[in-house]
Write a protein that holds these residues in place. Structure first.
Motif, PDB file in Angstrom:
ATOM      1  N   SER A 160      -6.830   1.909   3.375  1.00 25.05           N
ATOM      2  CA  SER A 160      -8.133   2.291   3.931  1.00 25.05           C
ATOM      3  C   SER A 160      -8.077   2.520   5.431  1.00 25.05           C
ATOM      4  O   SER A 160      -9.002   3.090   6.015  1.00 25.05           O
ATOM      5  N   SER A 211     -10.184  11.716   8.823  1.00 29.56           N
ATOM      6  CA  SER A 211     -11.027  10.928   7.921  1.00 29.56           C
ATOM      7  C   SER A 211     -12.507  11.108   8.189  1.00 29.56           C
ATOM      8  O   SER A 211     -13.339  10.683   7.369  1.00 29.56           O
ATOM      9  N   GLU A 215      -0.033  10.288   4.673  1.00 29.64           N
ATOM     10  CA  GLU A 215      -1.119   9.599   5.353  1.00 29.64           C
ATOM     11  C   GLU A 215      -0.551   8.786   6.508  1.00 29.64           C
ATOM     12  O   GLU A 215       0.635   8.471   6.560  1.00 29.64           O
ATOM     13  N   TYR A 244      -4.553   7.550  -2.410  1.00 30.09           N
ATOM     14  CA  TYR A 244      -3.986   6.688  -1.377  1.00 30.09           C
ATOM     15  C   TYR A 244      -4.688   5.347  -1.439  1.00 30.09           C
ATOM     16  O   TYR A 244      -5.798   5.238  -1.963  1.00 30.09           O
ATOM     17  N   SER A 245      -4.041   4.325  -0.910  1.00 31.61           N
ATOM     18  CA  SER A 245      -4.625   2.986  -1.039  1.00 31.61           C
ATOM     19  C   SER A 245      -4.881   2.310   0.301  1.00 31.61           C
ATOM     20  O   SER A 245      -5.548   1.278   0.352  1.00 31.61           O
ATOM     21  N   LYS A 282     -10.738   7.017  -2.279  1.00 30.17           N
ATOM     22  CA  LYS A 282      -9.413   7.171  -1.681  1.00 30.17           C
ATOM     23  C   LYS A 282      -8.610   8.255  -2.406  1.00 30.17           C
ATOM     24  O   LYS A 282      -7.508   8.018  -2.927  1.00 30.17           O
ATOM     25  N   HIS A 283      -9.163   9.433  -2.402  1.00 27.96           N
ATOM     26  CA  HIS A 283      -8.562  10.538  -3.121  1.00 27.96           C
ATOM     27  C   HIS A 283      -8.516  11.784  -2.246  1.00 27.96           C
ATOM     28  O   HIS A 283      -9.467  12.086  -1.520  1.00 27.96           O
ATOM     29  N   LYS A 286     -13.218   9.578   0.612  1.00 26.82           N
ATOM     30  CA  LYS A 286     -12.823   8.268   1.135  1.00 26.82           C
ATOM     31  C   LYS A 286     -13.346   7.142   0.249  1.00 26.82           C
ATOM     32  O   LYS A 286     -12.778   6.047   0.230  1.00 26.82           O
ATOM     33  N   GLU A 308       0.845  -1.190   0.000  1.00 24.32           N
ATOM     34  CA  GLU A 308       0.000   0.000   0.000  1.00 24.32           C
ATOM     35  C   GLU A 308       0.879   1.238   0.000  1.00 24.32           C
ATOM     36  O   GLU A 308       1.937   1.269   0.605  1.00 24.32           O
ATOM     37  N   SER A 334      -5.952   4.468   6.851  1.00 21.70           N
ATOM     38  CA  SER A 334      -5.474   5.828   7.112  1.00 21.70           C
ATOM     39  C   SER A 334      -6.607   6.687   7.635  1.00 21.70           C
ATOM     40  O   SER A 334      -7.687   6.715   7.050  1.00 21.70           O
TER      41      SER A 334
END
Lengths: 113, 112
Positions: free
Chosen positions: B28, B52, B92, B25-26, B71-72, B68, B2, B30
């Motif tokens: 989840s 988040s 992140e 981002y990858s 994931k951007h 979310k 990730e 975070s």
């Protein structure tokens, strides 16, 4: 001090030599981090200190890299037998506890020739 | 593995225009994201952060948006000035409670 101080700001060394990079964080910043930034790349995590202990050394690239912190303050990153691929900017950051509020130093630009 | 990445490595804008810098981002897990600005020869400086549980946060001339679902993350700079020229990094938590994972950065150039 008022900010995070790193020394030297620039270091040129011959391949195979050892180097020491110093970080003097803001007083009261118990968490200290070392990151490495290669040309055109993001920041690569190296090591995390909480006080004088290093609970996470997972980013150190090889056993040629080591770091210590004394008095909950100054930290030294040592690279033994430097290689050309070690050339990068080494950044130090501190924060109160571990709350992500990093304050970075200006870094040490290491060039291995 | 990730990681945090950026859609655009470089962005060139005219002074006075609005700038948008994107980050994917990858991880989840975070739950906290930060944008940093790095000027030449200096360390990264904090710009703005977002947790988040928020979708948007505004600062002075800057806004961070978090999506979310896809994931951007994006950073919007209003009325971009020459002093905004720098490399911008998103970061992140990646599920960690003490360290940040950084993206590669976007070079923003503001033309007068």
């Amino acid at each position: 001090g008022a900010g995070v101080s790193q020394s030297p700001s620039n270091k040129v060394t011959e391949k195979g030599k050892d180097v020491e990079l110093r970080c003097d964080p803001i007083s009261g910043h118990t968490a200290l981090y070392w990151y490495r930034q290669s040309l055109g790349q993001g920041l690569e995590f190296l090591i995390y200190f909480q006080g004088n202990s290093a609970p996470d050394k997972s980013g150190l690239p090889s056993d040629r890299f080591s770091a210590e912190r004394t008095g909950g303050s100054v930290s030294t990153l040592t690279i033994q037998r430097t290689q050309q691929e070690d050339s990068a900017v080494y950044l130090c950051a501190g924060s109160t506890a571990a709350n992500y509020g990093y304050t970075f130093g200006s870094g040490t630009r290491l060039t291995v020739v | 593995g990730e990681s945090v990445g950026l859609h655009l490595p470089t962005l060139s804008v005219q002074e006075g225009d609005n700038s948008i810098i994107n980050c994917a981002y990858s991880n989840s897990a975070s739950d906290y994201f930060i944008w940093y600005k790095q000027e030449s020869g200096k360390g990264p400086q904090f710009i703005i952060d977002i947790r988040s549980n928020m979708d948007k946060r505004q600062g002075q001339r800057v806004t961070v948006l978090l999506n979310k679902t896809v994931k951007h993350l994006s950073l919007q700079i209003a009325a971009t000035q020459p002093g905004d020229s720098a490399v911008y990094f998103c970061a992140e938590t990646g599920g960690s409670n003490y360290k940040l994972t950084f993206g590669k950065g976007t070079l923003l150039t503001v033309n007068p």
